[in-house]
Design a protein around this motif. Structure first.
Motif, PDB file in Angstrom:
ATOM      1  N   VAL A  30     -13.029   1.277  14.874  1.00  0.00           N
ATOM      2  CA  VAL A  30     -11.670   1.652  13.567  1.00  0.00           C
ATOM      3  C   VAL A  30     -13.009   1.325  12.620  1.00  0.00           C
ATOM      4  O   VAL A  30     -12.682   0.226  11.944  1.00  0.00           O
ATOM      5  N   GLU A  31     -12.540   2.470  11.213  1.00  0.00           N
ATOM      6  CA  GLU A  31     -12.983   2.483  10.061  1.00  0.00           C
ATOM      7  C   GLU A  31     -12.308   1.549   9.043  1.00  0.00           C
ATOM      8  O   GLU A  31     -12.187   0.532   7.710  1.00  0.00           O
ATOM      9  N   ALA A  32     -11.278   2.029   9.474  1.00  0.00           N
ATOM     10  CA  ALA A  32     -10.135   1.353   7.910  1.00  0.00           C
ATOM     11  C   ALA A  32      -8.605   1.625   8.912  1.00  0.00           C
ATOM     12  O   ALA A  32      -8.639   2.611   9.850  1.00  0.00           O
ATOM     13  N   PHE A  33      -8.116   0.569   8.768  1.00  0.00           N
ATOM     14  CA  PHE A  33      -6.770   0.627   9.474  1.00  0.00           C
ATOM     15  C   PHE A  33      -5.706   0.460   7.743  1.00  0.00           C
ATOM     16  O   PHE A  33      -5.996  -1.551   7.710  1.00  0.00           O
ATOM     17  N   ARG A  34      -4.299   0.259   8.112  1.00  0.00           N
ATOM     18  CA  ARG A  34      -3.016  -0.330   7.445  1.00  0.00           C
ATOM     19  C   ARG A  34      -1.741  -0.056   8.469  1.00  0.00           C
ATOM     20  O   ARG A  34      -1.704   0.559   9.114  1.00  0.00           O
ATOM     21  N   ARG A  35      -0.960  -0.603   8.155  1.00  0.00           N
ATOM     22  CA  ARG A  35       0.556  -0.537   8.523  1.00  0.00           C
ATOM     23  C   ARG A  35       0.953   0.675   7.715  1.00  0.00           C
ATOM     24  O   ARG A  35       1.188   0.289   6.589  1.00  0.00           O
ATOM     25  N   VAL A  36       1.902   1.424   8.689  1.00  0.00           N
ATOM     26  CA  VAL A  36       2.293   2.145   8.056  1.00  0.00           C
ATOM     27  C   VAL A  36       3.830   1.951   6.525  1.00  0.00           C
ATOM     28  O   VAL A  36       3.522   2.290   5.695  1.00  0.00           O
ATOM     29  N   THR A  37       4.067   0.363   7.114  1.00  0.00           N
ATOM     30  CA  THR A  37       4.646   0.038   5.930  1.00  0.00           C
ATOM     31  C   THR A  37       4.410  -0.244   4.617  1.00  0.00           C
ATOM     32  O   THR A  37       5.047  -0.525   3.648  1.00  0.00           O
ATOM     33  N   ASP A  38       3.377  -0.102   4.542  1.00  0.00           N
ATOM     34  CA  ASP A  38       2.277  -1.062   3.601  1.00  0.00           C
ATOM     35  C   ASP A  38       2.129   0.276   2.833  1.00  0.00           C
ATOM     36  O   ASP A  38       1.951   1.827   3.032  1.00  0.00           O
ATOM     37  N   ARG A  39       2.220   0.003   1.042  1.00  0.00           N
ATOM     38  CA  ARG A  39       1.802   0.890   0.349  1.00  0.00           C
ATOM     39  C   ARG A  39       0.592   1.293  -0.120  1.00  0.00           C
ATOM     40  O   ARG A  39      -0.211   0.655   0.263  1.00  0.00           O
ATOM     41  N   GLN A  40       0.003   2.690   0.003  1.00  0.00           N
ATOM     42  CA  GLN A  40      -1.280   3.061  -0.685  1.00  0.00           C
ATOM     43  C   GLN A  40      -2.202   2.171  -1.238  1.00  0.00           C
ATOM     44  O   GLN A  40      -1.176   2.230  -2.282  1.00  0.00           O
TER      45      GLN A  40
END
Length: 208
Positions: free
Chosen positions: A198-208
């Protein structure tokens, strides 16, 4: 007893003589302790060089050369954390809540002459740690692993998860909660296994 030997493992991982000696010490340490506490199954202990040492050691080649620190989640019998401590000069953090297993890990690190930090607590309660690499093996589904990883990983860090044949289902399930940038590679120790990087990940609810 498996015909796969320590030398076979060392050859596949292309490790130094010093690392082979560390592996041998760790193997004896595991066998001794496994008689007292159930760290691994008897079947896997009979094939430990392939099932545990090769399986864990294959992660070393995926660790960025710029990385300085690594945390292994739910380290258990030391896989992959202690094996990677034997193979690298990284600052290693082993997270394991069980008291007796934590003692096993500390004594194992001492036996191979490596300084590691064993955090005897639940992963979700750990604070103040920021590492370049997070690893986990046979611990939890991907979406849960990312929950554990998020507060521990430095910006730009990576996670390496040793997974089985449920990976694709886990990735599908995780899409409800996470946007993930990752790559997959086939395990060299188990035809049904896979390494998720996993090289990057963010929550679906987070803004770009």
């Amino acid at each position: 007893m498996s015909s796969y030997t320590l030398n076979d493992c060392a050859e596949e991982l292309a490790v130094s003589r010093e690392t082979v000696e560390r592996f041998e010490v760790l193997g004896e340490h595991l066998k001794k302790w496994n008689e007292r506490i159930n760290l691994v199954s008897k079947a896997s202990l009979a094939d430990m060089w392939r099932r545990h040492f090769l399986d864990s050691g294959q992660l070393a080649s995926l660790i960025p050369s710029t990385a300085n620190s690594l945390a292994d989640l739910g380290c258990g019998a030391g896989f992959p954390g202690l094996v990677l401590a034997a193979m690298t000069d990284l600052e290693i953090h082993l997270i394991e809540s069980d008291t007796r297993t934590s003692v096993f890990l500390r004594e194992g690190a001492r036996a191979i002459g490596r300084t590691v930090t064993v955090h005897q607590q639940r992963i979700e309660s750990l604070q103040g740690l920021a590492v370049d690499v997070v690893t986990a093996r046979a611990l939890a589904p991907v979406e849960t692993l990312l929950e554990y990883t998020e507060p521990l990983l430095k910006k730009g860090g990576i996670a390496l998860f040793l997974k089985g044949n449920t990976l694709q289902t886990e990735l599908t399930d995780s899409k409800k909660l996470w946007h993930i940038e990752s790559t997959q590679s086939r395990s060299i120790s188990d035809p049904s296994g896979c390494i998720l990087k996993v090289e990057a990940f963010r929550r679906v609810t987070d803004r770009q």
